[in-house]
Design a protein around this motif. Sequence first.
Motif, PDB file in Angstrom:
ATOM      1  N   VAL A   1       0.843  -1.202   0.000  1.00 26.91           N
ATOM      2  CA  VAL A   1       0.000   0.000   0.000  1.00 26.91           C
ATOM      3  C   VAL A   1       0.875   1.246   0.000  1.00 26.91           C
ATOM      4  O   VAL A   1       0.625   2.205  -0.736  1.00 26.91           O
ATOM      5  CB  VAL A   1      -0.956  -0.003   1.206  1.00 26.91           C
ATOM      6  CG1 VAL A   1      -1.635   1.356   1.361  1.00 26.91           C
ATOM      7  CG2 VAL A   1      -2.008  -1.102   1.050  1.00 26.91           C
ATOM      8  N   ALA A   2       1.928   1.231   0.821  1.00 25.61           N
ATOM      9  CA  ALA A   2       2.853   2.366   0.879  1.00 25.61           C
ATOM     10  C   ALA A   2       3.582   2.550  -0.450  1.00 25.61           C
ATOM     11  O   ALA A   2       3.728   3.675  -0.935  1.00 25.61           O
ATOM     12  CB  ALA A   2       3.853   2.162   2.017  1.00 25.61           C
ATOM     13  N   GLU A   3       4.046   1.445  -1.046  1.00 18.93           N
ATOM     14  CA  GLU A   3       4.747   1.547  -2.325  1.00 18.93           C
ATOM     15  C   GLU A   3       3.839   2.079  -3.432  1.00 18.93           C
ATOM     16  O   GLU A   3       4.303   2.749  -4.357  1.00 18.93           O
ATOM     17  CB  GLU A   3       5.308   0.182  -2.734  1.00 18.93           C
ATOM     18  CG  GLU A   3       6.498  -0.266  -1.909  1.00 18.93           C
ATOM     19  CD  GLU A   3       7.183  -1.474  -2.514  1.00 18.93           C
ATOM     20  OE1 GLU A   3       7.452  -1.442  -3.743  1.00 18.93           O
ATOM     21  OE2 GLU A   3       7.452  -2.434  -1.769  1.00 18.93           O
ATOM     22  N   ALA A   4       2.546   1.798  -3.315  1.00 15.02           N
ATOM     23  CA  ALA A   4       1.588   2.293  -4.300  1.00 15.02           C
ATOM     24  C   ALA A   4       1.206   3.747  -4.049  1.00 15.02           C
ATOM     25  O   ALA A   4       0.487   4.347  -4.856  1.00 15.02           O
ATOM     26  CB  ALA A   4       0.333   1.426  -4.276  1.00 15.02           C
TER      27      ALA A   4
ATOM     28  N   THR B   1      -1.292   5.183   1.116  1.00 15.48           N
ATOM     29  CA  THR B   1      -1.445   5.111   2.570  1.00 15.48           C
ATOM     30  C   THR B   1      -2.586   5.988   3.074  1.00 15.48           C
ATOM     31  O   THR B   1      -3.292   5.624   4.020  1.00 15.48           O
ATOM     32  CB  THR B   1      -0.130   5.515   3.261  1.00 15.48           C
ATOM     33  OG1 THR B   1       0.917   4.651   2.813  1.00 15.48           O
ATOM     34  CG2 THR B   1      -0.261   5.405   4.768  1.00 15.48           C
ATOM     35  N   GLY B   2      -2.798   7.131   2.462  1.00 16.20           N
ATOM     36  CA  GLY B   2      -3.848   8.033   2.903  1.00 16.20           C
ATOM     37  C   GLY B   2      -5.239   7.664   2.428  1.00 16.20           C
ATOM     38  O   GLY B   2      -6.235   8.171   2.954  1.00 16.20           O
ATOM     39  N   GLN B   3      -5.339   6.790   1.415  1.00  8.08           N
ATOM     40  CA  GLN B   3      -6.635   6.444   0.843  1.00  8.08           C
ATOM     41  C   GLN B   3      -7.073   5.014   1.113  1.00  8.08           C
ATOM     42  O   GLN B   3      -8.268   4.722   1.086  1.00  8.08           O
ATOM     43  CB  GLN B   3      -6.611   6.636  -0.685  1.00  8.08           C
ATOM     44  CG  GLN B   3      -6.585   8.079  -1.147  1.00  8.08           C
ATOM     45  CD  GLN B   3      -6.601   8.169  -2.665  1.00  8.08           C
ATOM     46  OE1 GLN B   3      -5.595   7.923  -3.322  1.00  8.08           O
ATOM     47  NE2 GLN B   3      -7.752   8.509  -3.220  1.00  8.08           N
ATOM     48  N   LEU B   4      -6.130   4.134   1.360  1.00  9.58           N
ATOM     49  CA  LEU B   4      -6.452   2.720   1.544  1.00  9.58           C
ATOM     50  C   LEU B   4      -6.254   2.358   3.008  1.00  9.58           C
ATOM     51  O   LEU B   4      -5.145   2.409   3.528  1.00  9.58           O
ATOM     52  CB  LEU B   4      -5.570   1.847   0.635  1.00  9.58           C
ATOM     53  CG  LEU B   4      -6.089   0.450   0.321  1.00  9.58           C
ATOM     54  CD1 LEU B   4      -5.449  -0.082  -0.963  1.00  9.58           C
ATOM     55  CD2 LEU B   4      -5.824  -0.519   1.466  1.00  9.58           C
TER      56      LEU B   4
END
Length: 213
Positions: A100-103, A106-109
């Motif tokens: 999630v962080a690499e994508a 983090t703020g949306q998922l």
Amino acid sequence: MDSEEFFRYADQHTTPEPPLLARLNRETHVQTLMPRMLSGHAQGRLLSMLSHMVRPRRVLELGTFTGYAALCLAEGLADDGELHTIEFNPELESRIRRYVAEAGLTGQLHLHIGAAAEIVPRLRETWDLVFIDADKINNDTYYELVLPQVRTGGFLLIDNVLWGGKVVESYPIKSSDKDTYAVRAFNDKVHADPRVENVFLPLRDGLLLVRKL
């Protein structure tokens, strides 16, 4: 053409998965015990396509596994959109959060670890799109739990509704095969439910597309 050739041809004529998802796909197959739980290339691109079509502001996923489907669904989020995903197994948390962080999501998922039946009532949202891919014996429980929270005209997607082809076999289901019985009963229920309309897609292990009326 046998089924393997059919699916191989379909994959070859489907837009490739992004590099991050390809890496997650490979890592899941190498490092987890049940990689078949991953949505995979073709289904992942369909989830992304449907999300782009709906442009949802609020998405709910039940059953994160390693996060592949969540990342696909997040591709079509509205600019102010958020996705909540629930995973029961805490051992998967670090891998999910890393991807999630690499994508850059983090703020949306938002990842929730625990039992979906306990977490969903605490999420006071109106969902535009819901993906149910958790323990199949509780499909009906999850469906009834989330349907009131889905907006009119919103969508639900339920995975593994073919259940390895067992639901279409003509002989009686053994009483010990509770999952097959539950999936077949759930499919029949949704098909007869006046609150929704549905399309059964024989993609991968079966995907039920439902629109709330």
